[in-house]
Scaffold this motif. Structure first.
Motif, PDB file in Angstrom:
ATOM      1  N   ASP A  11      -5.511 -12.695  10.077  1.00  0.00           N
ATOM      2  CA  ASP A  11      -6.502 -12.626  11.469  1.00  0.00           C
ATOM      3  C   ASP A  11      -7.441 -11.384  11.614  1.00  0.00           C
ATOM      4  O   ASP A  11      -8.454 -11.836  11.724  1.00  0.00           O
ATOM      5  CB  ASP A  11      -5.611 -12.661  12.656  1.00  0.00           C
ATOM      6  CG  ASP A  11      -4.877 -13.917  13.231  1.00  0.00           C
ATOM      7  OD1 ASP A  11      -5.098 -14.970  12.358  1.00  0.00           O
ATOM      8  OD2 ASP A  11      -3.989 -13.980  13.803  1.00  0.00           O
TER       9      ASP A  11
ATOM     10  N   ALA B 171     -10.281 -12.496   9.220  1.00  0.00           N
ATOM     11  CA  ALA B 171     -11.003 -13.475  10.023  1.00  0.00           C
ATOM     12  C   ALA B 171     -11.847 -13.042  10.991  1.00  0.00           C
ATOM     13  O   ALA B 171     -13.094 -13.612  11.313  1.00  0.00           O
ATOM     14  CB  ALA B 171      -9.971 -14.481  10.671  1.00  0.00           C
ATOM     15  N   LEU B 172     -11.339 -12.205  12.049  1.00  0.00           N
ATOM     16  CA  LEU B 172     -12.202 -11.379  12.773  1.00  0.00           C
ATOM     17  C   LEU B 172     -13.213 -10.589  12.438  1.00  0.00           C
ATOM     18  O   LEU B 172     -14.390 -10.653  13.176  1.00  0.00           O
ATOM     19  CB  LEU B 172     -11.314 -10.477  13.826  1.00  0.00           C
ATOM     20  CG  LEU B 172     -10.032 -11.525  14.619  1.00  0.00           C
ATOM     21  CD1 LEU B 172      -8.924 -10.316  15.212  1.00  0.00           C
ATOM     22  CD2 LEU B 172     -10.686 -12.222  15.771  1.00  0.00           C
TER      23      LEU B 172
ATOM     24  N   LEU C 184     -15.906 -13.390  11.780  1.00  0.00           N
ATOM     25  CA  LEU C 184     -16.405 -13.357  13.312  1.00  0.00           C
ATOM     26  C   LEU C 184     -17.537 -12.529  13.618  1.00  0.00           C
ATOM     27  O   LEU C 184     -18.546 -12.812  14.005  1.00  0.00           O
ATOM     28  CB  LEU C 184     -15.461 -13.838  14.225  1.00  0.00           C
ATOM     29  CG  LEU C 184     -14.734 -15.161  13.858  1.00  0.00           C
ATOM     30  CD1 LEU C 184     -13.744 -15.099  15.073  1.00  0.00           C
ATOM     31  CD2 LEU C 184     -15.680 -16.314  13.597  1.00  0.00           C
TER      32      LEU C 184
ATOM     33  N   THR D 104     -10.865 -19.410   9.453  1.00  0.00           N
ATOM     34  CA  THR D 104      -9.529 -19.517   9.939  1.00  0.00           C
ATOM     35  C   THR D 104      -8.887 -18.165   9.605  1.00  0.00           C
ATOM     36  O   THR D 104      -9.268 -17.379   8.835  1.00  0.00           O
ATOM     37  CB  THR D 104      -8.747 -20.618   9.178  1.00  0.00           C
ATOM     38  OG1 THR D 104      -8.453 -20.339   7.902  1.00  0.00           O
ATOM     39  CG2 THR D 104      -9.156 -22.040   9.485  1.00  0.00           C
ATOM     40  N   GLY D 105      -7.503 -17.950  10.301  1.00  0.00           N
ATOM     41  CA  GLY D 105      -7.028 -16.620  10.092  1.00  0.00           C
ATOM     42  C   GLY D 105      -5.568 -16.947   9.672  1.00  0.00           C
ATOM     43  O   GLY D 105      -5.139 -18.161   9.390  1.00  0.00           O
TER      44      GLY D 105
ATOM     45  N   ALA E 229      -6.417 -12.952  18.337  1.00  0.00           N
ATOM     46  CA  ALA E 229      -6.840 -14.284  17.616  1.00  0.00           C
ATOM     47  C   ALA E 229      -7.134 -15.185  18.845  1.00  0.00           C
ATOM     48  O   ALA E 229      -7.996 -15.945  18.852  1.00  0.00           O
ATOM     49  CB  ALA E 229      -5.672 -14.627  16.866  1.00  0.00           C
TER      50      ALA E 229
ATOM     51  N   LEU F 160      -9.615 -18.136  17.493  1.00  0.00           N
ATOM     52  CA  LEU F 160      -9.420 -18.306  16.241  1.00  0.00           C
ATOM     53  C   LEU F 160      -8.443 -19.374  15.867  1.00  0.00           C
ATOM     54  O   LEU F 160      -7.322 -19.352  16.461  1.00  0.00           O
ATOM     55  CB  LEU F 160      -9.518 -16.918  15.699  1.00  0.00           C
ATOM     56  CG  LEU F 160      -9.009 -16.862  14.174  1.00  0.00           C
ATOM     57  CD1 LEU F 160     -10.312 -17.292  13.403  1.00  0.00           C
ATOM     58  CD2 LEU F 160      -8.405 -15.411  13.677  1.00  0.00           C
ATOM     59  N   THR F 161      -8.797 -20.412  15.113  1.00  0.00           N
ATOM     60  CA  THR F 161      -7.857 -21.126  14.368  1.00  0.00           C
ATOM     61  C   THR F 161      -6.894 -20.213  13.359  1.00  0.00           C
ATOM     62  O   THR F 161      -7.463 -19.812  12.639  1.00  0.00           O
ATOM     63  CB  THR F 161      -8.302 -22.211  13.648  1.00  0.00           C
ATOM     64  OG1 THR F 161      -8.935 -23.145  14.677  1.00  0.00           O
ATOM     65  CG2 THR F 161      -7.399 -23.127  12.862  1.00  0.00           C
ATOM     66  N   THR F 162      -5.766 -20.474  13.511  1.00  0.00           N
ATOM     67  CA  THR F 162      -4.758 -19.702  12.584  1.00  0.00           C
ATOM     68  C   THR F 162      -3.604 -20.109  12.520  1.00  0.00           C
ATOM     69  O   THR F 162      -3.345 -21.283  13.060  1.00  0.00           O
ATOM     70  CB  THR F 162      -4.787 -18.113  13.289  1.00  0.00           C
ATOM     71  OG1 THR F 162      -3.838 -17.320  12.350  1.00  0.00           O
ATOM     72  CG2 THR F 162      -3.892 -18.182  14.519  1.00  0.00           C
TER      73      THR F 162
ATOM     74  N   SER G  46     -12.639 -21.915  16.354  1.00  0.00           N
ATOM     75  CA  SER G  46     -13.514 -21.346  15.464  1.00  0.00           C
ATOM     76  C   SER G  46     -13.523 -22.485  14.093  1.00  0.00           C
ATOM     77  O   SER G  46     -14.198 -22.031  13.082  1.00  0.00           O
ATOM     78  CB  SER G  46     -12.908 -20.208  15.037  1.00  0.00           C
ATOM     79  OG  SER G  46     -11.368 -20.398  14.298  1.00  0.00           O
ATOM     80  N   THR G  47     -12.948 -23.623  14.345  1.00  0.00           N
ATOM     81  CA  THR G  47     -13.159 -24.450  13.256  1.00  0.00           C
ATOM     82  C   THR G  47     -13.609 -26.062  13.742  1.00  0.00           C
ATOM     83  O   THR G  47     -13.412 -26.198  15.031  1.00  0.00           O
ATOM     84  CB  THR G  47     -11.799 -24.839  12.591  1.00  0.00           C
ATOM     85  OG1 THR G  47     -10.818 -25.105  13.442  1.00  0.00           O
ATOM     86  CG2 THR G  47     -11.190 -23.623  11.691  1.00  0.00           C
TER      87      THR G  47
END
Length: 347
Positions: A262, A265-266, A269, A286-287, A294, A299-301, A340-341
């Motif tokens: 994550d 991923a952040l 972003l 994605t994370g 998240a 965030l998709t994770t 996020s997706t």
């Protein structure tokens, strides 16, 4: 000290460790003499060696010490270890092994602990060899191909978990994809790099997650050579943002970025948000881990239970099960889909 009071050494020791064996008057006479002589009491290290028990467990990880206090997943993992340690009435020693440290071996050899929780240690066998040579037990959180059946382990199926995130992205139509991970290859620079195959990646956790990503895209006809692998030298948002800085200026930029954590991923972003509004592409991100930040970022994770992982690791070390099979714990994961997706942008 014993001669000054006119008693045996064992009597002096009892005054500190077994006061019920002495009269109150004799114990006070010994302690008073100790204060006058500047004697601090029995050496705790020597005492622990005699009894064969230190009362502390070590947490071994390949990073700077500050990582344990700043990385959100590591913080939650250590909270779980700490909760179990408190329950057993023992302490915890952090043993960092940052890359390139010249005294790393000594740190493992000299750590005054009764065993180790091995957190995020790569395929370097030397650290585990030192632990074995010391005759100490350990619990690993990263699955190793050469692990013996009786080695204790708590973790997740990294490959299957990562595959769920990639399958979600592939199902949205994405085919130009970047895979972002920390320290993909030793000493590799930040940014896109060429990796002959996922089997070349040394760290078992990174290798497992990249393998899962690759599996899902192979199913939709996108081979490993068609995926863009991006290296980040360190699991931090600024490092991730810097690693992908030029990624979206290419003639055919990726429409999705799958990150190995994550935090990375952040960082992606952050890099997208830093671009001018008119030059900000729509990219699915994605994370992995589902740290608290998240959810706030949408965030998709992939969610994994950080505190439970730490707690079980410590419990397996401090209270090992009689059944060898019970010493191998696989924790559940779940794909958490957020904003996020999305589908591949038209055009």
């Amino acid at each position: 000290m014993a001669d000054a009071v006119g008693v045996s050494r064992s009597t002096v020791s009892n005054a500190y460790s077994r006061p019920d064996q002495l009269s109150a008057a004799l114990r006070e006479r010994i302690l008073d003499a100790a204060r006058q002589l500047g004697y601090p009491g029995p050496n705790p290290t020597a005492r622990s060696l005699r009894r064969g028990f230190v009362g502390s467990i070590g947490v071994l990880f390949t990073s700077q010490l500050s990582y344990a206090f700043t990385d959100p997943f590591a913080v939650r993992f250590l909270a779980g270890v700490g909760a179990a340690a408190e329950r057993h009435g023992i302490s915890m020693l952090l043993v960092p092994l940052p890359p390139g440290a010249t005294d790393a071996r000594q740190a493992v050899e000299n750590a005054a602990v009764d065993g180790f929780c091995v957190y995020c240690v790569a395929d370097e066998e030397w650290a585990l060899d030192v632990i074995r040579q010391r005759g100490l037990p350990f619990v690993s959180t990263a699955a190793r191909d050469d692990a013996s059946a009786d080695e204790r382990f708590v973790g997740i199926d990294e490959r299957t978990a990562a595959r769920s995130a990639a399958a979600h992205v592939a199902g949205l139509g994405h085919r130009r994809v970047a895979l972002l991970a920390d320290s993909v290859l030793p000493d590799a620079p930040a940014g896109p790099l060429t990796v002959a195959g996922v089997d070349q990646v040394p760290h078992p956790t990174t290798r497992g997650r990249l393998s899962g990503f690759a599996d899902a895209f192979a199913e939709v006809g996108v081979g490993w050579a068609e995926l863009t692998v991006v290296n980040v030298p360190g699991n931090s948002r600024p490092a991730a943002a810097a690693a992908v800085a030029g990624l979206f200026d290419q003639p055919a930029p990726p429409t999705a970025v799958l990150a190995g954590s994550d935090v990375l991923a952040l960082g992606v972003l952050d890099a997208l948000a830093a671009r001018p509004a008119h030059d900000r592409p729509t990219v699915s991100v994605t994370g992995f881990d589902d740290v608290p930040e998240a959810a706030a970022a949408g965030l998709t994770t992939v969610r994994q239970p950080a505190e439970e992982k730490g707690r079980i690791a410590a419990e397996l070390l401090l209270d090992p099960p009689a059944d060898v099979a019970a010493g191998h714990v696989l924790l559940p994961t779940a794909l958490i889909v957020r904003g996020s997706t999305g589908p591949v942008p038209r055009g």
